[in-house]
Each structure stands twice: as structure tokens, then as C-alpha cells.
Design an enzyme around this catalytic site. Sequence first.
Site, PDB file in Angstrom:
ATOM      1  N   SER A  25       0.842  -1.199   0.000  1.00  0.00           N
ATOM      2  CA  SER A  25       0.000   0.000   0.000  1.00  0.00           C
ATOM      3  C   SER A  25       0.873   1.243   0.000  1.00  0.00           C
ATOM      4  O   SER A  25       1.993   1.228   0.513  1.00  0.00           O
ATOM      5  CB  SER A  25      -0.896   0.029   1.242  1.00  0.00           C
ATOM      6  OG  SER A  25      -0.143   0.374   2.396  1.00  0.00           O
ATOM      7  N   ASP A  26       0.364   2.321  -0.589  1.00  0.00           N
ATOM      8  CA  ASP A  26       0.981   3.611  -0.311  1.00  0.00           C
ATOM      9  C   ASP A  26       0.683   3.930   1.149  1.00  0.00           C
ATOM     10  O   ASP A  26      -0.257   3.406   1.747  1.00  0.00           O
ATOM     11  CB  ASP A  26       0.437   4.696  -1.248  1.00  0.00           C
ATOM     12  CG  ASP A  26       1.407   5.853  -1.401  1.00  0.00           C
ATOM     13  OD1 ASP A  26       2.323   5.982  -0.561  1.00  0.00           O
ATOM     14  OD2 ASP A  26       1.264   6.634  -2.362  1.00  0.00           O
ATOM     15  N   TRP A  27       1.495   4.794   1.739  1.00  0.00           N
ATOM     16  CA  TRP A  27       1.415   5.035   3.180  1.00  0.00           C
ATOM     17  C   TRP A  27       0.093   5.734   3.516  1.00  0.00           C
ATOM     18  O   TRP A  27      -0.117   6.888   3.157  1.00  0.00           O
ATOM     19  CB  TRP A  27       2.618   5.855   3.622  1.00  0.00           C
ATOM     20  CG  TRP A  27       3.782   5.027   4.080  1.00  0.00           C
ATOM     21  CD1 TRP A  27       4.443   5.164   5.269  1.00  0.00           C
ATOM     22  CD2 TRP A  27       4.446   3.942   3.403  1.00  0.00           C
ATOM     23  NE1 TRP A  27       5.461   4.230   5.368  1.00  0.00           N
ATOM     24  CE2 TRP A  27       5.478   3.466   4.247  1.00  0.00           C
ATOM     25  CE3 TRP A  27       4.250   3.305   2.181  1.00  0.00           C
ATOM     26  CZ2 TRP A  27       6.304   2.407   3.902  1.00  0.00           C
ATOM     27  CZ3 TRP A  27       5.068   2.247   1.820  1.00  0.00           C
ATOM     28  CH2 TRP A  27       6.086   1.799   2.673  1.00  0.00           C
TER      29      TRP A  27
END
Length: 735
Positions: free
Chosen positions: A262-264
Amino acid sequence: MRKMLMLVISFLAVNAMAQSLHRFPDGWDKDMESKIERVLEQLTLQEKVALCHAQSKFSSAGVPRLGIPENWMTDGPHGIRPEVLWDEWDQASWTNDSCIAFPALTCLAATWNEHMSQIYGKAIGEEARYRNKNVLLGPGVNIYRTPLNGRNFEYMGEDPFLASRMVVPYIKGVQSNGVAACVKHFALNNQEINRHGVNVIVDDRTLYEIYLPAFKASVQEGGAWAIMGAYNKYRNQYCCHNDYLLNDILRKEWGFDGVVVSDWGGVMDTREAALYGLDMEFGTWTDGLTEGLSNAYDSYYLAQPFLKMLQSGELSEDVVNEKARNILRLIYRTNLNPHRPLGSFGTEEHALVGRQIAEEGIVLLKNDKKTLPFNISIGTHILVVGENAIKPMTVGGGSSSLKAKYEVSPLDGIKARVGDNAKVTFARGYVGDVLTVQDGLRSSTDLSDNRSKEELISEAVSAAKDADVVIFVGGLNKSSGQDSESNDRASLGLPYGQDDLIEALVKANSNLLVVNISGNAVSMPWVKSVPAILQGWFLGTEAGNALASVIFGDTNPSGKLPFSFYAQLDDNGAHALNAYPGGDDVEYKEGLFVGYRWLDKHNIKPLFSFGHGLSYTSFSFGKAIADKKTMQIDDTIEFKVSVKNTGSVAGAEVIQLYVEDVKSSLPRPIKELKSFRKVWLEPGEEQVVSMTLSKEDLSFFDDIKHEWVAEPGDFIAHIGNSSTNIKSKVRFVLE
């Protein structure tokens, strides 16, 4: 001497690349899958779940009792991020984590040279490996849809073919070090405004032809070991757990066997994250442990909530087993790979690789009356004007912010190059952002200046009248609202009153060079009056030295634009159709017609064309020929064209081949880039360049049949050195 040094560096880089690749013999991982299954059998349910989520800002847990190491991520893709505290974004205050800052990826794309991409990937992979990071969060390959996107500088331009060809060697270079390249942001992450919530509406044909090819090439040709999801939605599902993107396309259609990260802060739901393709969750609560829980990471969507759904039987254990397999495969490819090299960090060799890429990516946009290269003699007075001549560009910009070992400013690079042979003075000219701070990292250069715009311009103009040469260094910067994550630009124009300053400077001294430092296109209302313009990009550690090398002729510029420059914002399709930034939804109304495709369709003259870039020498093209007039569907067709250096200095030219489908059952762009070759020629040297097309290069995506189709009929190959400077056309038939 300089050219010889670069050739030696290039040879050493290629040789080292070959040696490191040799450390990965065929079949080294032949037992990997069986090892993964044996480990999986020994893991408890809790240990499997622990693999799937972060344990700190940039790490995830291993399995200590079985000797399975942790995963450690680092932001790229232009350098290795400094260490941060376990639960906070602020710096850990290490004294040995200052990296080499490499040029931004727009500069790499502007080289139009796959070898530059290879040595870039290898060098940054070595830096990550030395710092014991096994996942590099890059490269980025999102398409340049609008010139206002604050994150365009991290990507590889507007054309899916160029981005595809440039990303593959980068990935292979990184992964030759036993470090996973995590290609981002999958997919349709084309704006920073409302990036956490906007739902992208785009037809399948546009998705497959424009926005997916570089990701597909990353997986099927580059062999990427990791993919990062995007923040935005597509089909009303967040991209970090999007069934269509991650399960149907990435896994089933493309055969991806790596991890999806995932992106943060990009995960929004436990059930969707469990079922719709995500493997590893990071950054959901980016304020660390302040939620009042003993360990905030245990409350991530793929932590305790995920475990409870598994324990209750709401989710099958097969769901977590598949994620664990993907994560263990990542670990075996990286941290448990016995053949990976040791890496190196902050070295002179890496700095020189970065400089070589920077020099080759700088684009000469305009050079009337052969203003450049500047010839200097004893007593020549060079005036440098502009904040970007002294402003560091490595701090700020979002996740690409770096703690660089050093950064040579344009002013210092110019001074070092001319030495005592010329007098170099400086005038500020304009004041932008005087302080850059991010995550506790602060620029050490004091840029404070309280003078008015009028005072600054007056000083610069007065100095320009007394100078022999004026070099203006301006453009954008890495501050919010410029070239920076989290926000887009407000307009196409230059900020801080730079246009007025440039107009005043050229009136005071016509021997003016404008250097635009940016990762984006800008408008240039003064373009007709300024004799010489360079596109300088964000060039990293050796920025000033690379610019000076081009300005004074040590390096002959050979960069080509990876995206179009527009005379005005409405010349861009997304803006012409009021299809940006949208609200809860943004519809890509321009469809396939992104960048030069839109300009061609509407017969709009760009400020500077996609693929444009001048040289200090000149080239002539012969008439292109094909090896056949009729191409069978299962065959290829080869085109040859002679290119000659007709000038007095050695240089490089990029031969670009665009394809036109004369008559199609579905609308198609007038022409699309399908091949390119960069060739180096000595004065008077001539070379025959060959480029080959297959049916895949002639195909379009039929969204009704959901397949790629090459329709029989007439095609035209357009061959030239930019999208608007076509030198030769060859007509052929596909049967």
C-alpha cells in the site's frame, strides 16, 4: 578528457552490472517455492498476519523464531531516504545516512537512453543494499496527464512507450543488487489534489493503451518484485485494494508474483484489503503511537481486525496464506538471497553516474544565433541571476526529500568551471521560498531576503548591463504548490514574478541564457525574445557541475523532452475539456488523446514538442526505407534511415519512429511513438539506424472484445527527431 572519463565510468558500470547479474545464476531460486511452502507450514496464524502490516514507519515484521528477517523499505526513487524515528517521520539524527542524490526521473526519461536507466538503477540499488533496505519505493511511471500535477517530476513523461522502455532497465539494475523495485503508483495517480479520495472515471481502452503499459512492462519485462498501490479510487474502489486492478489485471492477466504494497495511509477497509489484492499495509496511522493504543500497528486493517476475521471463519486462512507466500517470496528474493552483492553508499562513482545522467538529460530548447555554448576568455564578466542558482533542491518535495551528501548549486558549478578565466557575479533577482524544512530535515542555505520585487529586479538589470553574459537560473522548486507531493501547481506560469524579471533582463542584455529548473512544463511568454533556453530538471548531487558542463560546451546536449510544453494551459486536453481536477470524481474526457496526441488531433502548435531537443552540432536524415511493403500479421517490418553528423563537434541524436493507422474501425491518435534509437556520431560520421515493428506495435485495445487488435490495412511510419519534426514517411500494409 571529460568524454573519456564518462566512457570509462560507463564501461565500469556495465561491467559491474554484468558481474552482479552473474551472481544470480539461472535456477538459483529453483527451490524457493518449496522453501516457502515449508516455512508456511510452520507459521502460526498470528505470524502470518504479522507479515502483512507495518511494525514501524518503514519496516514490517519477520519471524524471529524461524530466522525470517524483517522487510525494510526506503523512499526513492532519486536517492535513499535518511533514517527516521521508529514511530515518527522526523529524522533519527544519524550521521552516516547522507546519500547521493540522483537526477529526478523526468531527467532520466529525457536521456531517451535505456543504458542510462540501467546504470541509474544499479547505482541506486547499491545504495539501498548498503543501507540494508530490501525494497526501494520506486520507480514511478504514472503518465503526465496535466502539467499542474505536483508529482510529475517523479515520473517518466507523457508517453506510455517511452516510459515502458525506460523503466525496465531501471528495475533490472535495482534488483541486480537483491533489492526489490516497488513500481508506483498503480494506477491512475495523475493529480495530487484530492488524491486520497478522487474516483477516476476512464474507459478501458484508455486505461490499457495509456495508463497501464509502463506497469505491464515493469512486471512482464522488468520482472518487478513489488508494486505500490495508489491513493485514489478507480471504479469506486481504492486502488490499494482494487479487485479489477490488482486481482484481474495485475495477477491474472499479467502473471505478477510479487508483493503489492500500500501507499502510506492508502488502506481503508479490512475486508477489501484482505480480498482485493493487497499484501502489505503501511502508514495507516502516520502519527505513530499517539492513538492511545499500546501498539498502533496492531490496529492496522491487516493486523488485529484481519486476524479476528480469520479466527472467526469470516475469511478463509487461504486468504492470508496467499499474502504470506508473496511476502516470503519477496524475502527469499532479497534478504535471504545468498547471491546478492554487498552494495556501496555515497561513493564518487555513484555521484559521477548521476552527473552523466544529468548531463545527458539536460534539454537545449532554444539556441538562436548559436548563443551556446558560451565561449569565455580572461576578463569575461558572467552574471548569474535567480534564486534557483543558489537554492538546494534535495530537501523537500515530499517522499523524494533527501539528506544528500552534497549538492553543487548552479552558481558554484559555474564558478568552478570557469575558475580564474572569468569574473562571476550574482544577483538574486527574485525571492521565493526562503526556508525548506521536511520531516525535521532542514536546508542549511540561508535564503532570507527582505527586499522588494522592484529592488531585486533593479539590482539584476543594473548588473546585467555591465555583464558580457547573463545566465538566469529560475523555474520551480520543491515547495508545496510547485514540484511537490500533496499539492498541485496553481498555474502554468512561473512563480515569484520571474516572467517580469526575464523580460527586464533580456532588454538590458540580449546575451541571455534562461535555465528552467523544474520537473514540469512552464509557460514562457518571453520565449521569442530570449535567445537560449535550457531545461535543467532537478539534477541531484552534481547539478551545478552538470549544468556548467553543458553551458560551456564540455558536454554537447542530447536530451529530448519526455512531455510537451504548452503555450497555454488550455492547449492540454484535460484542461481544455475542464476535466481536471474534478470533485469526488474526475473523468478523463480526453481519453487516449494525452500530450502530443491531443495536440496532433486538434492541430495545436506546442511551445516545445514531445521529443524536442537541440544540439551544438547538426544532423541530416536520409530517406527512410522499409524492408518490405507488405507485413504479414505474424511477421515484423524493419525500417532503416541514415543519420549524419553534419556539424563540427561530436554529438548524439535520437531517431524517433511514430506509427499512424490510416483507417481504423475505432478512433486512434494521428501518430504514436513505437520505437526510438539514440546514436552518437563524430563530425562527418554517418550511421544507418534500424528499427523494427511487430503487430503489437500496430495494435489497439478493443474494450468490447477485451483484447489487443491489429487490423489489416494501411499504416504510415513517421520518422524524425520530435513529434512535430518528421523527416521521412514510409507507407506499408498489414495483411
